[in-house]
Scaffold this active site. Structure first.
Site, PDB file in Angstrom:
ATOM      1  N   LYS A 144       0.838  -1.202   0.000  1.00 23.59           N
ATOM      2  CA  LYS A 144       0.000   0.000   0.000  1.00 23.59           C
ATOM      3  C   LYS A 144       0.869   1.247   0.000  1.00 23.59           C
ATOM      4  CE  LYS A 144      -3.912  -1.808   2.707  1.00 23.59           C
ATOM      5  NZ  LYS A 144      -4.952  -1.613   1.696  1.00 23.59           N
ATOM      6  N   ARG A 150     -10.487 -11.512   1.826  1.00 23.87           N
ATOM      7  CA  ARG A 150     -11.289 -12.605   1.246  1.00 23.87           C
ATOM      8  C   ARG A 150     -10.537 -13.927   1.283  1.00 23.87           C
ATOM      9  NH1 ARG A 150     -11.649  -9.177  -4.189  1.00 23.87           N
ATOM     10  NH2 ARG A 150     -11.475  -7.575  -2.596  1.00 23.87           N
TER      11      ARG A 150
HETATM   12  N1  BES Z   1      -8.214  -3.664   4.438  1.00 23.83           N
HETATM   13  C1  BES Z   1      -8.342  -3.235   3.105  1.00 23.83           C
HETATM   14  C2  BES Z   1      -9.608  -2.425   2.843  1.00 23.83           C
HETATM   15  C3  BES Z   1      -9.680  -1.083   3.506  1.00 23.83           C
HETATM   16  C4  BES Z   1      -9.233   0.042   2.847  1.00 23.83           C
HETATM   17  C5  BES Z   1     -10.223  -0.947   4.757  1.00 23.83           C
HETATM   18  C6  BES Z   1      -9.323   1.272   3.467  1.00 23.83           C
HETATM   19  C7  BES Z   1     -10.317   0.288   5.379  1.00 23.83           C
HETATM   20  C8  BES Z   1      -9.870   1.403   4.732  1.00 23.83           C
HETATM   21  C9  BES Z   1      -8.375  -4.446   2.168  1.00 23.83           C
HETATM   22  O1  BES Z   1      -7.614  -5.525   2.569  1.00 23.83           O
HETATM   23  C10 BES Z   1      -7.809  -4.013   0.862  1.00 23.83           C
HETATM   24  O2  BES Z   1      -6.659  -3.678   0.810  1.00 23.83           O
HETATM   25  N2  BES Z   1      -8.636  -4.040  -0.171  1.00 23.83           N
HETATM   26  C11 BES Z   1      -8.216  -3.686  -1.475  1.00 23.83           C
HETATM   27  C12 BES Z   1      -8.819  -4.665  -2.455  1.00 23.83           C
HETATM   28  C13 BES Z   1      -8.302  -4.511  -3.847  1.00 23.83           C
HETATM   29  C14 BES Z   1      -6.844  -4.889  -3.914  1.00 23.83           C
HETATM   30  C15 BES Z   1      -9.124  -5.401  -4.754  1.00 23.83           C
HETATM   31  C16 BES Z   1      -8.714  -2.276  -1.752  1.00 23.83           C
HETATM   32  O3  BES Z   1      -9.818  -1.935  -1.319  1.00 23.83           O
HETATM   33  O4  BES Z   1      -7.998  -1.510  -2.365  1.00 23.83           O
HETATM   34 MN    MN Z   2      -5.595  -5.368   1.944  1.00 26.71          MN
END
Ligand code: BES
Ligand code: MN
Ligand code: ZN
Length: 511
Positions: A290, A364
């Site tokens: 990230k 997931r």
């Molecule tokens: N934990 C994150 C989602 C999230 C983002 C929660 C911001 C709270 C605040 C999740 O694991 C994630 O990183 N999701 C990705 C999915 C994508 C790679 C398909 C996302 O939302 O960018």
């Molecule tokens: Mn994630």
């Protein structure tokens, strides 16, 4: 480590004028012509002091506002806090909950030792007394909560205990209020427990530490039992999703299995419900790392799992006639030489294979193993809760969680629980169109969809692991945190989901 504030709450049949207290809270609507009887009497004894902030325009009864007035020897309270309740026609139980939270937050700020709540008086007979008592108790916990266990150099010291009471001169009414207050206290305490666990950083809480906490909770209750699958057992059970996500961290992954039954052993003939919560103790994204801005928020990526843990605590204290499983898959998502990679094909517990196209879609990957486990245990209803997608936040903002599901009644019951608990949700789709996007050419599934509808494709992925169960999914991304303090709460973890899930189960048990 310091203790978090100790809140005790009770109900008392007492006339406000005899009520000795640091702070007496009364409510005021922005559009009501005249105050309730109690407030009018207070005003008289205080020589019109309650009217004054209204007359000067300093206080208009707007939602989220409050003002403090000092007492005199004609009333028992050292201070009266006037709490704004907004427009009367818009008032709901949540208005009382938030009003109580507002009063409790201010009481803590001024280091009051006792807070007496008479907010319900402003509502007249419009809402049921027990429900009002419950909402006010929940609000008192919510508003007084503050996370400071690692602050060693506080400037002026802070309140360690707050005694709250809901007061009413009418004995019969007090009895009704009391019924609700005792339930609200259980739920409020569980929510504060959730917030503290969630607020703890990833160097303090890792998957084994979370599992230890679950074990401790279960040991304290006759109605709970706890089993933890460690790495060896996860390997033996072929829980490939949890193992893959956990592979990059020195802290090993876990699957925490809590079981609640009314008499400590599975009760035949009672519904069997599984709650499944995502507990990523830190989500760096892994190899698909990230951006660094706000990455610290990702310590809260365990919030779904903790909501399940705290709900199990509340349920164990309330004792409803249900069988409830609490399943908490937990891992830390870090990049390292042993991490899972984009392109990897993982065989999950269900036997289905998943092509990993983004290691940041890790929620997931752990949930699918726990969902398949719940399906295998023949749970009729499976509800999962997870900070799953940024896309859900884009869709709904920070006001409501996403709700997906495959059963109309379950969706309706959750919507009712949302209304009762003030933790709001919005129904979204997760059907075949979305599932199609999750097909891989070289495995059964892929772990990301196209650019659009990310909350729905994530839910559609999960949906394929639940067998014949009735299923609902709560995407609480964005609902897990207050990035700034509000009138009702300190910043940090919200504990979202504890009130919602506990209320769903309590409503179900009540029939
Ligand atoms: N934990 C994150 C989602 C999230 C983002 C929660 C911001 C709270 C605040 C999740 O694991 C994630 O990183 N999701 C990705 C999915 C994508 C790679 C398909 C996302 O939302 O960018
Ligand atoms: Mn994630
Ligand atoms: Zn995540």
């Amino acid at each position: 480590m310091k203790d978090i504030i100790d809140v005790k709450i009770r109900t008392r049949a007492v006339d406000f004028s005899d009520c000795r207290t640091d702070v007496l809270a009364v409510g005021m609507f922005s559009d009501s012509k005249k105050p309730d009887k109690l407030t009018a009497e207070l005003n008289r004894r205080l020589g019109g002091a309650i009217d004054r902030p209204t007359k000067t325009g300093d206080f208009e009864g707007k939602e989220g506002t409050s003002t403090i007035i000092y007492g005199n020897d004609r009333i028992g309270a050292n201070r009266v806090i006037l709490v704004g309740l907004g427009e009367q026609k818009k008032a709901t139980l949540d208005t009382a909950r938030k009003g109580s939270a507002n009063a409790a937050k201010r009481a803590v700020a001024i280091k009051a030792k006792t807070l007496s709540l008479a907010l319900h008086r402003a509502f007249g007979r419009r809402l049921e007394a027990a429900a009002m008592g419950r909402a006010m108790a929940e609000g008192a916990y919510f508003g007084s909560y503050l996370y400071d266990e690692f602050v060693t150099e506080s400037e002026d010291g802070r309140l360690r205990a707050l005694k709250v009471e809901v007061i009413d001169a009418d004995v019969a009414k007090s009895k009704q209020l009391k019924k609700g207050v005792s339930i609200g206290a259980v739920i409020g305490r569980a929510q504060s427990y959730a917030r503290t666990l969630a607020n703890r950083p990833a160097n303090v809480i890792n998957p084994p530490a979370l599992a230890a906490e679950a074990g401790k909770l279960a040991r304290g209750s006759k109605r709970l039992s706890c089993t933890v699958f460690d790495k060896r057992q996860l390997v033996a059970k072929k829980m490939g999703g949890i193992l893959a996500v956990g592979s990059g961290s020195k802290s090993e992954p876990r699957l925490i299995i809590l079981k609640y039954s009314p008499a400590g052993k599975p009760a035949r003939g009672l519904p069997k419900i599984a709650l499944v919560g995502k507990a990523i103790t830190f989500d760096s994204g892994g190899i698909s790392i990230k951006p660094s801005a706000d990455m610290d928020h990702m310590k809260l990526d365990k919030s779904g799992g903790i909501a399940v843990l705290a709900t199990m605590k509340a349920v164990s204290e309330l004792g409803p006639p249900l069988n409830v499983y609490g399943l908490i898959p937990s891992a830390e998502n870090l990049p390292s030489g042993s991490s899972y990679r984009p392109g990897d094909i993982i065989t999950t517990f269900s036997g289905k294979t998943v092509e990993v196209l983004n290691t940041d879609a890790e929620g997931r990957m752990i949930l699918c193993d726990a969902l398949a486990y719940a399906a295998g245990r023949k749970c009729e209803v499976i509800i999962d809760i997870a900070t799953l997608t940024g896309a859900c936040m884009v869709a709904l903002g920070t006001h409501m969680a996403g709700l997906m599901g495959n059963d109309d009644d379950l969706v309706k019951n959750l919507q009712k629980a949302a209304e009762d608990s003030g933790e709001r949700i919005w129904h979204m789709p997760s059907g075949d169109e979305y599932a199609k996007e999750m097909k891989s050419k070289i495995a059964d599934l892929r772990n990301i969809g196209s650019r659009w509808g990310g909350a729905c494709t994530a839910a559609a992925f999960l949906r394929q692991f639940i067998g014949d169960a009735k299923w609902a999914h709560l995407d609480i991304a964005g609902m897990d945190i207050f990035t700034k303090a509000t009138e009702y709460s300190a910043e940090g973890s919200t504990g979202f989901g504890v009130r919602l899930l506990t209320t769903y189960l309590a409503n179900l048990a009540a029939g």
